[in-house]
Design a protein around this motif. Sequence first.
Motif, short mmCIF file in Angstrom:
data_model
loop_
_atom_site.label_atom_id
_atom_site.label_comp_id
_atom_site.label_asym_id
_atom_site.label_seq_id
_atom_site.Cartn_x
_atom_site.Cartn_y
_atom_site.Cartn_z
N ASN A 1 -9.99 -34.67 -37.09
CA ASN A 1 -10.30 -33.37 -37.70
C ASN A 1 -11.31 -33.50 -38.83
O ASN A 1 -12.22 -32.69 -38.97
CB ASN A 1 -9.02 -32.71 -38.20
CG ASN A 1 -8.16 -32.19 -37.07
OD1 ASN A 1 -8.51 -32.33 -35.90
ND2 ASN A 1 -7.02 -31.61 -37.41
N HIS B 1 -10.57 -25.69 -31.45
CA HIS B 1 -9.71 -25.32 -32.57
C HIS B 1 -8.26 -25.20 -32.11
O HIS B 1 -7.33 -25.70 -32.76
CB HIS B 1 -10.19 -23.99 -33.16
CG HIS B 1 -9.35 -23.45 -34.26
ND1 HIS B 1 -9.24 -24.06 -35.49
CD2 HIS B 1 -8.56 -22.33 -34.33
CE1 HIS B 1 -8.43 -23.35 -36.27
NE2 HIS B 1 -8.00 -22.30 -35.59
N ASP C 1 -5.63 -28.40 -30.96
CA ASP C 1 -4.89 -29.20 -31.94
C ASP C 1 -3.39 -28.99 -31.72
O ASP C 1 -2.91 -27.86 -31.75
CB ASP C 1 -5.28 -28.79 -33.35
CG ASP C 1 -5.01 -29.87 -34.38
OD1 ASP C 1 -4.44 -30.92 -34.00
OD2 ASP C 1 -5.37 -29.69 -35.55
N THR D 1 -5.93 -29.06 -42.15
CA THR D 1 -7.17 -29.55 -41.53
C THR D 1 -7.54 -28.72 -40.29
O THR D 1 -8.72 -28.65 -39.93
CB THR D 1 -7.06 -31.03 -41.13
OG1 THR D 1 -6.07 -31.19 -40.11
CG2 THR D 1 -6.73 -31.90 -42.32
N THR D 2 -6.56 -28.10 -39.65
CA THR D 2 -6.84 -27.27 -38.48
C THR D 2 -7.74 -26.10 -38.85
O THR D 2 -8.52 -25.61 -38.03
CB THR D 2 -5.53 -26.74 -37.86
OG1 THR D 2 -4.62 -27.82 -37.66
CG2 THR D 2 -5.78 -26.06 -36.53
N ARG E 1 -11.23 -27.18 -38.25
CA ARG E 1 -11.48 -27.95 -37.04
C ARG E 1 -12.13 -27.02 -36.02
O ARG E 1 -11.47 -26.35 -35.22
CB ARG E 1 -10.18 -28.52 -36.50
CG ARG E 1 -10.32 -29.25 -35.15
CD ARG E 1 -8.98 -29.44 -34.47
NE ARG E 1 -9.10 -29.64 -33.05
CZ ARG E 1 -9.01 -30.82 -32.44
NH1 ARG E 1 -8.78 -31.92 -33.14
NH2 ARG E 1 -9.13 -30.90 -31.13
N SER F 1 -12.49 -34.19 -28.06
CA SER F 1 -12.56 -32.84 -28.63
C SER F 1 -13.98 -32.28 -28.55
O SER F 1 -14.17 -31.10 -28.23
CB SER F 1 -12.09 -32.86 -30.09
OG SER F 1 -10.74 -33.27 -30.18
#
Length: 277
Positions: A43, A119, A122, A128-129, A132, A255
Amino acid sequence: MTSDLAQYGLLLSLLLFAILAASEAMFPRRKRSLPRVKRWRTNILIILMDSAALRLVGPIAALAAASYAAQHHIGLFNWTDWPAWLEFTLALILFDLAIYGQHIATHKIPLLWALHKVHHADRDIDVTTAIRFHPVEIILSMLYKSALVLLLGPSLLAVFVFALILNLCAMFNHSNLRLPDWLDKRLRLFLVTPDMHRVHHSTVPGETDSNYGFSIALWDRIFDTYIPQPEAGHDDMVIGLKEYQTDGPAALWWSLALPFQKRYRPDKAKGYKRKSS
């Protein structure tokens, strides 16, 4: 002045990030599915890449757009003679409504959803999300915000305050922070809380398609996209996307490549198969 405001905003964001990271570690709302270090490494690397991506669109970033609009008398508020306080308030409300609409678009338009999946993939949700996002989505989002600034012509202060509110609220409502029930109920009358937004990260499609707000909680109630609680409860709900309940979302290159995958192939995802319990 634009660069000074950006630096102040960055410092405040970093301060809140540190506070929320420490708070959610001491008062976690949910147990983690994956180790913090493994997820955070990816992230944070994505966040650094997003920062680099934003530099590519620096000339049309929101603050620069506000300065340009004022200098060239562009946008709604530059054509009116309303009191400064009214323009400031309306700018914050209209921006927040526009971001609500943008968020719905990222779920409904296939091309945007392909990017936004990074996003949602996760498998845990924490501070931190909140930041992201795929670098391409970050660039498109900044272009959208800059177009809004040129359309409305708000003051530089209004743009700065809204950008700061959006960033701080996103970190707050994505945090894995346990709030007392009484406080959550009162806050979510006007502000999106962690428990409210966490529903949006459920693997249940109907719950993912809800609670789109980032700052003002009212939009979801007005437009009938509000779900108060997840059906399975916050402790038992599954976070992420059903098709990606693997270690993949915690890997950087997986990702970044996710939007360009035609379809999910568990048999081809070497190294990312779910471990048997």
